[in-house]
Design a protein around this motif. Structure first.
Motif, PDB file in Angstrom:
ATOM      1  N   ARG A   1      -6.731  -2.512  -6.724  1.00  0.00           N
ATOM      2  CA  ARG A   1      -6.228  -3.168  -7.933  1.00  0.00           C
ATOM      3  C   ARG A   1      -7.309  -3.211  -9.001  1.00  0.00           C
ATOM      4  NH1 ARG A   1      -3.927  -9.271  -7.683  1.00  0.00           N
ATOM      5  NH2 ARG A   1      -6.153  -9.726  -7.387  1.00  0.00           N
ATOM      6  N   LYS A   2      -6.941  -2.843 -10.207  1.00  0.00           N
ATOM      7  CA  LYS A   2      -7.862  -2.936 -11.325  1.00  0.00           C
ATOM      8  C   LYS A   2      -8.234  -4.399 -11.523  1.00  0.00           C
ATOM      9  CE  LYS A   2      -8.413  -1.733 -16.212  1.00  0.00           C
ATOM     10  NZ  LYS A   2      -7.772  -1.154 -17.406  1.00  0.00           N
ATOM     11  N   ARG A   3      -9.519  -4.676 -11.510  1.00  0.00           N
ATOM     12  CA  ARG A   3      -9.994  -6.050 -11.522  1.00  0.00           C
ATOM     13  C   ARG A   3      -9.512  -6.797 -12.770  1.00  0.00           C
ATOM     14  NH1 ARG A   3     -13.551  -8.070  -8.074  1.00  0.00           N
ATOM     15  NH2 ARG A   3     -14.124  -5.959  -7.408  1.00  0.00           N
ATOM     16  N   GLY A   4      -8.978  -7.986 -12.532  1.00  0.00           N
ATOM     17  CA  GLY A   4      -8.515  -8.831 -13.631  1.00  0.00           C
ATOM     18  C   GLY A   4      -7.131  -8.496 -14.132  1.00  0.00           C
ATOM     19  N   THR A   5      -6.420  -7.547 -13.459  1.00  0.00           N
ATOM     20  CA  THR A   5      -5.079  -7.155 -13.900  1.00  0.00           C
ATOM     21  C   THR A   5      -4.160  -7.090 -12.681  1.00  0.00           C
ATOM     22  OG1 THR A   5      -5.296  -4.768 -13.587  1.00  0.00           O
ATOM     23  CG2 THR A   5      -6.194  -5.678 -15.640  1.00  0.00           C
ATOM     24  N   ASP A   6      -2.898  -6.718 -12.924  1.00  0.00           N
ATOM     25  CA  ASP A   6      -1.948  -6.483 -11.836  1.00  0.00           C
ATOM     26  C   ASP A   6      -1.739  -4.992 -11.579  1.00  0.00           C
ATOM     27  OD1 ASP A   6      -1.466  -9.206 -11.428  1.00  0.00           O
ATOM     28  OD2 ASP A   6       0.050  -9.254 -13.027  1.00  0.00           O
ATOM     29  N   VAL A   7      -2.607  -4.146 -12.167  1.00  0.00           N
ATOM     30  CA  VAL A   7      -2.441  -2.701 -12.059  1.00  0.00           C
ATOM     31  C   VAL A   7      -2.971  -2.203 -10.711  1.00  0.00           C
ATOM     32  CG1 VAL A   7      -3.102  -0.459 -13.019  1.00  0.00           C
ATOM     33  CG2 VAL A   7      -2.603  -2.379 -14.551  1.00  0.00           C
ATOM     34  N   LEU A   8      -2.115  -1.533  -9.965  1.00  0.00           N
ATOM     35  CA  LEU A   8      -2.501  -0.903  -8.707  1.00  0.00           C
ATOM     36  C   LEU A   8      -2.641   0.596  -8.939  1.00  0.00           C
ATOM     37  CD1 LEU A   8      -0.083  -2.737  -6.243  1.00  0.00           C
ATOM     38  CD2 LEU A   8      -2.490  -3.228  -6.650  1.00  0.00           C
TER      39      LEU A   8
ATOM     40  N   ALA B   1      -0.080  -1.667   4.448  1.00  0.00           N
ATOM     41  CA  ALA B   1       1.028  -1.684   3.490  1.00  0.00           C
ATOM     42  C   ALA B   1       1.210  -0.274   2.933  1.00  0.00           C
ATOM     43  CB  ALA B   1       0.749  -2.666   2.361  1.00  0.00           C
ATOM     44  N   LEU B   2       2.360   0.341   3.229  1.00  0.00           N
ATOM     45  CA  LEU B   2       2.654   1.681   2.733  1.00  0.00           C
ATOM     46  C   LEU B   2       3.471   1.589   1.458  1.00  0.00           C
ATOM     47  CD1 LEU B   2       3.595   3.546   6.043  1.00  0.00           C
ATOM     48  CD2 LEU B   2       1.442   3.657   4.778  1.00  0.00           C
ATOM     49  N   ASP B   3       2.874   2.045   0.346  1.00  0.00           N
ATOM     50  CA  ASP B   3       3.588   2.107  -0.936  1.00  0.00           C
ATOM     51  C   ASP B   3       4.392   3.400  -0.939  1.00  0.00           C
ATOM     52  OD1 ASP B   3       4.477   2.259  -3.497  1.00  0.00           O
ATOM     53  OD2 ASP B   3       2.513   2.101  -4.463  1.00  0.00           O
ATOM     54  N   MET B   4       5.693   3.295  -0.745  1.00  0.00           N
ATOM     55  CA  MET B   4       6.559   4.463  -0.602  1.00  0.00           C
ATOM     56  C   MET B   4       7.176   4.907  -1.931  1.00  0.00           C
ATOM     57  SD  MET B   4       6.411   5.115   2.678  1.00  0.00           S
ATOM     58  CE  MET B   4       7.874   6.033   3.181  1.00  0.00           C
ATOM     59  N   SER B   5       6.681   4.379  -3.038  1.00  0.00           N
ATOM     60  CA  SER B   5       7.290   4.706  -4.339  1.00  0.00           C
ATOM     61  C   SER B   5       7.144   6.182  -4.685  1.00  0.00           C
ATOM     62  CB  SER B   5       6.675   3.848  -5.446  1.00  0.00           C
ATOM     63  OG  SER B   5       5.267   4.063  -5.521  1.00  0.00           O
TER      64      SER B   5
ATOM     65  N   LEU C   1       1.711  -7.380  -2.358  1.00  0.00           N
ATOM     66  CA  LEU C   1       0.361  -7.925  -2.522  1.00  0.00           C
ATOM     67  C   LEU C   1       0.405  -9.415  -2.812  1.00  0.00           C
ATOM     68  CD1 LEU C   1      -2.671  -7.478  -2.681  1.00  0.00           C
ATOM     69  CD2 LEU C   1      -2.382  -6.784  -5.086  1.00  0.00           C
ATOM     70  N   GLN C   2       1.362  -9.822  -3.621  1.00  0.00           N
ATOM     71  CA  GLN C   2       1.525 -11.249  -3.925  1.00  0.00           C
ATOM     72  C   GLN C   2       1.809 -12.034  -2.639  1.00  0.00           C
ATOM     73  OE1 GLN C   2       4.724 -12.023  -6.629  1.00  0.00           O
ATOM     74  NE2 GLN C   2       4.031 -14.087  -7.121  1.00  0.00           N
TER      75      GLN C   2
ATOM     76  N   GLY D   1       1.490 -15.793  -2.298  1.00  0.00           N
ATOM     77  CA  GLY D   1       2.473 -16.192  -3.300  1.00  0.00           C
ATOM     78  C   GLY D   1       3.888 -16.045  -2.770  1.00  0.00           C
ATOM     79  N   SER D   2       4.856 -16.193  -3.682  1.00  0.00           N
ATOM     80  CA  SER D   2       6.257 -16.017  -3.307  1.00  0.00           C
ATOM     81  C   SER D   2       6.577 -14.535  -3.255  1.00  0.00           C
ATOM     82  CB  SER D   2       7.182 -16.707  -4.319  1.00  0.00           C
ATOM     83  OG  SER D   2       6.977 -16.160  -5.605  1.00  0.00           O
ATOM     84  N   VAL D   3       7.716 -14.222  -2.631  1.00  0.00           N
ATOM     85  CA  VAL D   3       8.040 -12.817  -2.373  1.00  0.00           C
ATOM     86  C   VAL D   3       9.448 -12.488  -2.841  1.00  0.00           C
ATOM     87  CG1 VAL D   3       8.350 -11.101  -0.561  1.00  0.00           C
ATOM     88  CG2 VAL D   3       6.512 -12.754  -0.372  1.00  0.00           C
ATOM     89  N   GLU D   4       9.586 -11.329  -3.496  1.00  0.00           N
ATOM     90  CA  GLU D   4      10.923 -10.754  -3.760  1.00  0.00           C
ATOM     91  C   GLU D   4      11.088  -9.584  -2.818  1.00  0.00           C
ATOM     92  OE1 GLU D   4      13.444  -8.456  -7.238  1.00  0.00           O
ATOM     93  OE2 GLU D   4      11.463  -9.254  -7.693  1.00  0.00           O
ATOM     94  N   ARG D   5      12.080  -9.668  -1.923  1.00  0.00           N
ATOM     95  CA  ARG D   5      12.199  -8.672  -0.866  1.00  0.00           C
ATOM     96  C   ARG D   5      13.137  -7.529  -1.269  1.00  0.00           C
ATOM     97  NH1 ARG D   5       9.521 -10.887   3.060  1.00  0.00           N
ATOM     98  NH2 ARG D   5       9.365 -13.134   3.220  1.00  0.00           N
TER      99      ARG D   5
END
Length: 554
Positions: A420-427, A477-481, A543-544, A549-553
């Protein structure tokens, strides 16, 4: 009459005028080149005129390109000549005409069959780098093929490298008068093309060659000329069923190249305001053009880039321009045939060389090498394939290399470690260019890319296992996008890998599955095994969850 009607009538008149000008200008370029290409195939020059007549009319009525000009091309000419040479080795004119009718008819029938089967996508089976190498090889073969005509000598063809030796051996027998005429034609044509691109330079050179031949009596001085051309429209020619078996393999290659060149030229000169080029309809149009042309003695035809460029450059608006060009071909056959017979063969050879040399593009090779060295090697292999194995076999080499290249790329998908780019939400994938990107203790985020299937899944699994052994995570965690499809074998491997990792105490999460892949995961039972708590809408959500944090599944 309303102003709108007047305006519409004026627009139609202006469009017709542009098409007439474009068609006549194209004829000045196409007809001399068509005659020259006929000589490349070892055929009478009249066959070139036939090819600029019937196929052009048929394509104009059926094709989807507004401006594509269809007749013979350098590539098709050399391919046809190679094939005809195998079935008519003695060059008997009568047998040649029957053989070319059969070859052209087969080419047309194959293209129509491909249209019925909706095989338009096949045009993309030859990659751009491989096509660059193939065309460069073809260009070199054509240039060497014309050199004896420039020298006024004759050699027995025996393959590219042996032909080079044969030409060198015949150099002492060079006709200086023929060479002088050829050199003058080459220099004049090259100069005119450099100063006035897409000009009717071939017509000027042909006219000058005829004039000099007539004034100086070149034929009597030992300079080879075109010879007698019948002053008539093409007569009916029937293909020979007995030649089908021999000519079919070559016709397959010619059909593929005809379609590839047609699609490439049509797309290159299409503009946004015009209807899109429809590959399957182009197969039908090009096939019908060849099939009809076969019964009138034409050689295999396809869309030509240079002649289409002329039509577009002078403002052609529709296929009426091609009909005008075809009419000019008919007028030439009816009224100018005796004059064309005076044309020196060396002048036709010069035209072929000037317009075939463009197939050899060192700049394209350099560009490919600069961007992708592997594709550069494919281009080089295709180039050498034509020179070593021959032109028709070179098509097989080109297709094989393209498919091997595709398989090679598909079989070696990337698996990126994501931070993750430090200080952001960019992966994004970890890279030396971003040394400050953060990773998370106990969590390894991996992003496989591409389609997962039987040929590459083991390699992907090995990469993942190696990275797991290196980072020793608690959660993988496999990012399958980046995975757009997953085949059954790959799915079974994923299930087995999850079981093996679970035995090592590593929990597997999946995130960012597209709808199709998610359906496959559910159907395989893996989704039930993972449970909703290990399937995530995307990787930021996963990651959240990991960070508390909370999760959207999913």
């Amino acid at each position: 009459m309303t102003p709108e009607t007047t305006h519409g009538s004026t627009s139609l008149t202006a469009g017709l005028r542009l098409d007439v000008v474009a068609g006549l200008t194209a004829a000045a370029v196409v007809l001399p080149k068509a005659m020259a290409y006929a000589t490349v195939a070892g055929l009478p020059v009249s066959v070139g005129l036939y090819t600029a007549f019937v196929p052009m009319i048929v394509y104009a009525l059926l094709g989807t390109s507004r401006v594509l000009s269809v007749s013979s091309t350098t590539t098709l000419a050399i391919l046809a000549g190679t094939q005809l040479g195998t079935v008519v080795p003695d060059g008997d004119p009568g047998k040649l005409i029957t053989a070319v009718a059969t070859l052209t008819g087969l080419t047309g029938a194959l293209l129509i069959a491909a249209s019925v089967l909706r095989l338009g996508f096949v045009a993309n089976f030859i990659s751009s780098p491989v096509l660059t190498g193939f065309k460069a090889g073809i260009g070199l073969v054509i240039v060497l093929d014309q050199v004896p005509k420039l020298l006024g000598v004759h050699i027995a063809k025996a393959g590219f490298f042996r032909d080079i030796v044969s030409v060198l051996q015949h150099v002492p027998a060079t006709s200086l008068l023929t060479l002088t005429i050829a050199a003058a034609a080459l220099i004049a044509l090259w100069t005119m093309e450099r100063l006035w691109p897409h000009s009717p330079a071939p017509l000027v050179i042909v006219g000058a060659g005829i004039l000099v031949s007539w004034l100086a009596g070149l034929n009597a001085l030992g300079v080879a000329t075109v010879g007698f051309i019948p002053r008539s429209l093409p007569s009916i020619t029937l293909p020979s069923p007995g030649l089908i078996e021999q000519l079919l393999p070559g016709a397959l290659g010619i059909a593929l190249m005809s379609f590839t060149e047609t699609i490439a030229a049509g797309r290159a000169f299409a503009v946004p305001a015009e209807p899109s080029i429809r590959p399957n309809r182009e197969l039908l149009a090009t096939g019908a053009a060849n099939l009809a042309g076969a019964f009138f003695g034409s050689m295999p035809a396809g869309g030509g880039t240079s002649q289409t460029a002329v039509v577009r450059a002078v403002g052609g608006q529709s296929q009426k321009a091609s009909l005008v060009t075809a009419a000019a071909a008919a007028a030439t056959m009816l009224f100018l045939a005796p004059l064309l017979g005076l044309l020196p063969q060396a002048v036709l050879a010069a035209i072929v060389i000037i317009y075939s040399a463009g197939l050899i593009a060192p700049a394209e090779f350099a560009s490919i090498r600069r961007v992708r060295r592997m594709e550069f090697r494919w281009a080089l292999a295709a180039f050498l394939g034509v020179l070593v194995f021959g032109t028709l076999q070179g098509i097989v080499v080109a297709i094989a290399l393209s498919l091997i290249g595709l398989a090679s790329q598909s079989a070696k998908p990337k698996v990126f470690v994501v931070g993750r780019k430090r200080g952001t939400d960019v992966l994004r994938p970890l890279s030396p260019d971003h040394p400050d990107d953060e990773t998370f203790e106990g969590l390894l985020i991996l992003r496989p890319e591409g389609r997962l299937f039987f040929a590459n899944v083991q390699q992907v699994a090995d990469q993942i296992q190696s990275l797991v052994a290196k980072h020793k995570p608690h959660v993988l965690a496999l990012d399958m996008s980046g995975v757009f499809d997953i085949e059954y074998s790959a799915m079974q491997m994923m299930i087995e890998s999850e079981r093996r990792l679970a035995a090592q105490g590593i929990t597997v999460w999946l995130a960012g599955l597209n709808p199709d892949v998610l359906d496959y995961v559910r159907a395989s039972g893996l989704a039930d095994k993972l449970g909703r708590e290990r399937l995530f809408f995307n990787m930021p959500v996963a990651l959240q969850r990991y960070l508390g944090g909370s999760v959207e599944r999913s």
